[in-house]
Design a protein around this motif. Structure first.
Motif, PDB file in Angstrom:
ATOM      1  N   ALA A 116      -5.286  -3.898   0.557  1.00  0.00           N
ATOM      2  CA  ALA A 116      -4.078  -4.169  -0.217  1.00  0.00           C
ATOM      3  C   ALA A 116      -3.794  -5.673  -0.300  1.00  0.00           C
ATOM      4  CB  ALA A 116      -2.886  -3.437   0.401  1.00  0.00           C
ATOM      5  N   ILE A 117      -4.031  -6.386   0.795  1.00  0.00           N
ATOM      6  CA  ILE A 117      -3.809  -7.833   0.804  1.00  0.00           C
ATOM      7  C   ILE A 117      -4.782  -8.526  -0.147  1.00  0.00           C
ATOM      8  CG2 ILE A 117      -3.999  -9.927   2.208  1.00  0.00           C
ATOM      9  CD1 ILE A 117      -2.910  -8.287   4.564  1.00  0.00           C
ATOM     10  N   VAL A 118      -6.045  -8.125  -0.090  1.00  0.00           N
ATOM     11  CA  VAL A 118      -7.050  -8.722  -0.979  1.00  0.00           C
ATOM     12  C   VAL A 118      -6.695  -8.448  -2.439  1.00  0.00           C
ATOM     13  CG1 VAL A 118      -9.467  -8.613  -1.707  1.00  0.00           C
ATOM     14  CG2 VAL A 118      -8.895  -8.652   0.730  1.00  0.00           C
ATOM     15  N   LYS A 119      -6.254  -7.242  -2.721  1.00  0.00           N
ATOM     16  CA  LYS A 119      -5.842  -6.898  -4.086  1.00  0.00           C
ATOM     17  C   LYS A 119      -4.656  -7.752  -4.523  1.00  0.00           C
ATOM     18  CE  LYS A 119      -4.373  -2.989  -6.956  1.00  0.00           C
ATOM     19  NZ  LYS A 119      -4.046  -1.536  -6.975  1.00  0.00           N
ATOM     20  N   GLN A 120      -3.722  -8.000  -3.604  1.00  0.00           N
ATOM     21  CA  GLN A 120      -2.561  -8.834  -3.906  1.00  0.00           C
ATOM     22  C   GLN A 120      -2.990 -10.237  -4.337  1.00  0.00           C
ATOM     23  OE1 GLN A 120       1.076  -8.915  -4.604  1.00  0.00           O
ATOM     24  NE2 GLN A 120       1.178  -7.712  -2.747  1.00  0.00           N
ATOM     25  N   HIS A 121      -4.155 -10.678  -3.840  1.00  0.00           N
ATOM     26  CA  HIS A 121      -4.658 -12.015  -4.163  1.00  0.00           C
ATOM     27  C   HIS A 121      -5.719 -11.977  -5.270  1.00  0.00           C
ATOM     28  CE1 HIS A 121      -2.742 -12.779  -0.270  1.00  0.00           C
ATOM     29  NE2 HIS A 121      -2.715 -14.053  -0.630  1.00  0.00           N
ATOM     30  N   HIS A 122      -5.837 -10.838  -5.964  1.00  0.00           N
ATOM     31  CA  HIS A 122      -6.779 -10.692  -7.074  1.00  0.00           C
ATOM     32  C   HIS A 122      -8.221 -10.945  -6.628  1.00  0.00           C
ATOM     33  CE1 HIS A 122      -3.210 -10.559  -9.577  1.00  0.00           C
ATOM     34  NE2 HIS A 122      -2.823 -11.722  -9.078  1.00  0.00           N
ATOM     35  N   GLY A 123      -8.509 -10.544  -5.389  1.00  0.00           N
ATOM     36  CA  GLY A 123      -9.852 -10.698  -4.858  1.00  0.00           C
ATOM     37  C   GLY A 123     -10.561  -9.361  -4.767  1.00  0.00           C
ATOM     38  N   SER A 124     -11.642  -9.338  -4.015  1.00  0.00           N
ATOM     39  CA  SER A 124     -12.399  -8.101  -3.823  1.00  0.00           C
ATOM     40  C   SER A 124     -12.825  -7.982  -2.367  1.00  0.00           C
ATOM     41  CB  SER A 124     -13.638  -8.073  -4.721  1.00  0.00           C
ATOM     42  OG  SER A 124     -14.569  -9.067  -4.342  1.00  0.00           O
ATOM     43  N   MET A 125     -12.995  -6.737  -1.930  1.00  0.00           N
ATOM     44  CA  MET A 125     -13.434  -6.478  -0.557  1.00  0.00           C
ATOM     45  C   MET A 125     -14.352  -5.273  -0.567  1.00  0.00           C
ATOM     46  SD  MET A 125     -11.039  -5.776   2.772  1.00  0.00           S
ATOM     47  CE  MET A 125     -11.611  -4.768   4.140  1.00  0.00           C
ATOM     48  N   THR A 126     -15.521  -5.419   0.002  1.00  0.00           N
ATOM     49  CA  THR A 126     -16.482  -4.316   0.048  1.00  0.00           C
ATOM     50  C   THR A 126     -16.952  -4.094   1.473  1.00  0.00           C
ATOM     51  OG1 THR A 126     -18.344  -5.806  -0.416  1.00  0.00           O
ATOM     52  CG2 THR A 126     -17.299  -4.721  -2.305  1.00  0.00           C
ATOM     53  N   LEU A 127     -17.278  -2.855   1.774  1.00  0.00           N
ATOM     54  CA  LEU A 127     -17.825  -2.473   3.071  1.00  0.00           C
ATOM     55  C   LEU A 127     -19.260  -2.019   2.867  1.00  0.00           C
ATOM     56  CD1 LEU A 127     -14.827  -0.407   4.506  1.00  0.00           C
ATOM     57  CD2 LEU A 127     -15.253  -2.864   4.686  1.00  0.00           C
ATOM     58  N   GLU A 128     -20.169  -2.591   3.639  1.00  0.00           N
ATOM     59  CA  GLU A 128     -21.584  -2.291   3.497  1.00  0.00           C
ATOM     60  C   GLU A 128     -22.200  -2.114   4.884  1.00  0.00           C
ATOM     61  OE1 GLU A 128     -23.126  -5.721   1.560  1.00  0.00           O
ATOM     62  OE2 GLU A 128     -21.654  -5.668  -0.084  1.00  0.00           O
ATOM     63  N   LYS A 129     -23.434  -1.654   4.893  1.00  0.00           N
ATOM     64  CA  LYS A 129     -24.178  -1.598   6.142  1.00  0.00           C
ATOM     65  C   LYS A 129     -24.658  -3.002   6.484  1.00  0.00           C
ATOM     66  CE  LYS A 129     -25.735   3.191   5.769  1.00  0.00           C
ATOM     67  NZ  LYS A 129     -26.908   4.109   5.703  1.00  0.00           N
ATOM     68  N   SER A 130     -24.438  -3.419   7.712  1.00  0.00           N
ATOM     69  CA  SER A 130     -24.807  -4.772   8.124  1.00  0.00           C
ATOM     70  C   SER A 130     -26.276  -4.851   8.534  1.00  0.00           C
ATOM     71  CB  SER A 130     -23.932  -5.210   9.305  1.00  0.00           C
ATOM     72  OG  SER A 130     -24.426  -6.412   9.872  1.00  0.00           O
ATOM     73  N   PRO A 131     -26.916  -5.975   8.295  1.00  0.00           N
ATOM     74  CA  PRO A 131     -28.272  -6.189   8.818  1.00  0.00           C
ATOM     75  C   PRO A 131     -28.320  -6.107  10.342  1.00  0.00           C
ATOM     76  CG  PRO A 131     -27.739  -7.832   7.148  1.00  0.00           C
ATOM     77  CD  PRO A 131     -26.479  -7.094   7.439  1.00  0.00           C
ATOM     78  N   LEU A 132     -27.167  -6.295  10.999  1.00  0.00           N
ATOM     79  CA  LEU A 132     -27.109  -6.190  12.459  1.00  0.00           C
ATOM     80  C   LEU A 132     -27.055  -4.741  12.925  1.00  0.00           C
ATOM     81  CD1 LEU A 132     -24.574  -9.062  13.355  1.00  0.00           C
ATOM     82  CD2 LEU A 132     -27.075  -9.149  13.274  1.00  0.00           C
TER      83      LEU A 132
END
Length: 223
Positions: A196-212
């Motif tokens: 919600a915070i990222v959306k408030q700033h007109h940004g994007s947020m994604t969750l992916e599998k990490s190389p770690l």
């Protein structure tokens, strides 16, 4: 906005009702049974205190989500994103000194944003790492310029998320793993608030599998 409130209620009403029933049961047990040992009484009071704190956290997080959903009135200013992220990394290192933290934070990156919400965003992500990965699990945190955005990447070597959670990562009020937040005392809304915070700033947020091997969180915020 009414629909979001209703959805939140539907998702969490089982938790609320079960917590209330559980608390009522413990209170009734304390009131009706004088033979309970002092050790058992302490366990019951500890349990009640833990549930009370968890419910308080849940309510506060729901209120913040509601506020984010209905207003864009947070004042924006020039925020030193490099400094905020560096301070957060320092805090994580102090709280979990046995954790290996690799960082690549470019200095001097600033964005036009709400300082309060950016601090909350970074705190939610690092809190998620602290709660849900082993204390000695490796973490990599980076910040760089990427086109017209600042890009933050968090990688961890924890257990990651269920496959379905990656596919539904942007669903509002999604609790990626209900049981783990209940076990650690969280509200289960930290990632929803981050979205919600990222959306408030007109940004994007994604969750992916990490190389770690665990979770990779990629956040892009416009300058």
């Amino acid at each position: 906005f009414f629909f979001k409130q209703k959805t939140a209620y539907e998702i969490y009403q089982c938790d609320w009702s079960s917590d209330v029933c559980s608390s009522d049961l413990y209170i009734e047990l304390l009131s009706a049974n004088d033979s309970i040992s002092s050790e058992d009484r302490k366990k019951i009071f500890d349990r009640l205190s833990s549930e009370s704190k968890r419910m308080e956290s849940l309510i506060n997080d729901l209120l913040l989500l509601a506020e984010l959903g209905e207003t864009s009135g947070y004042p924006f200013e020039v925020v030193d994103l490099s400094g905020v992220l560096q301070n957060s990394v320092n805090d994580l290192a102090l709280l979990q000194p046995q954790r290996l933290i690799n960082k690549a934070i470019k200095g001097g990156i600033q964005i036009n944003a709400s300082s309060e919400l950016i601090h909350q965003l970074i705190a939610n992500i690092t809190s998620n790492i602290r709660r849900h990965t082993p204390e000695n699990a490796q973490v990599e945190i980076s910040l760089k310029e990427s086109g017209d955005c600042a890009e933050i990447i968090f990688d961890d070597a924890g257990p990651g998320l269920p496959e379905s959670a990656y596919k539904a990562s942007t669903q509002h009020f999604q609790r990626f793993d209900k049981s783990r937040d209940r076990q650690t005392g969280g509200s289960g809304l930290g990632m929803s608030i981050a979205f919600a915070i990222v959306k408030q700033h007109h940004g994007s947020m994604t969750l992916e599998k990490s190389p770690l091997g665990g979770l990779r969180t990629v956040i892009r915020l416009p300058f």
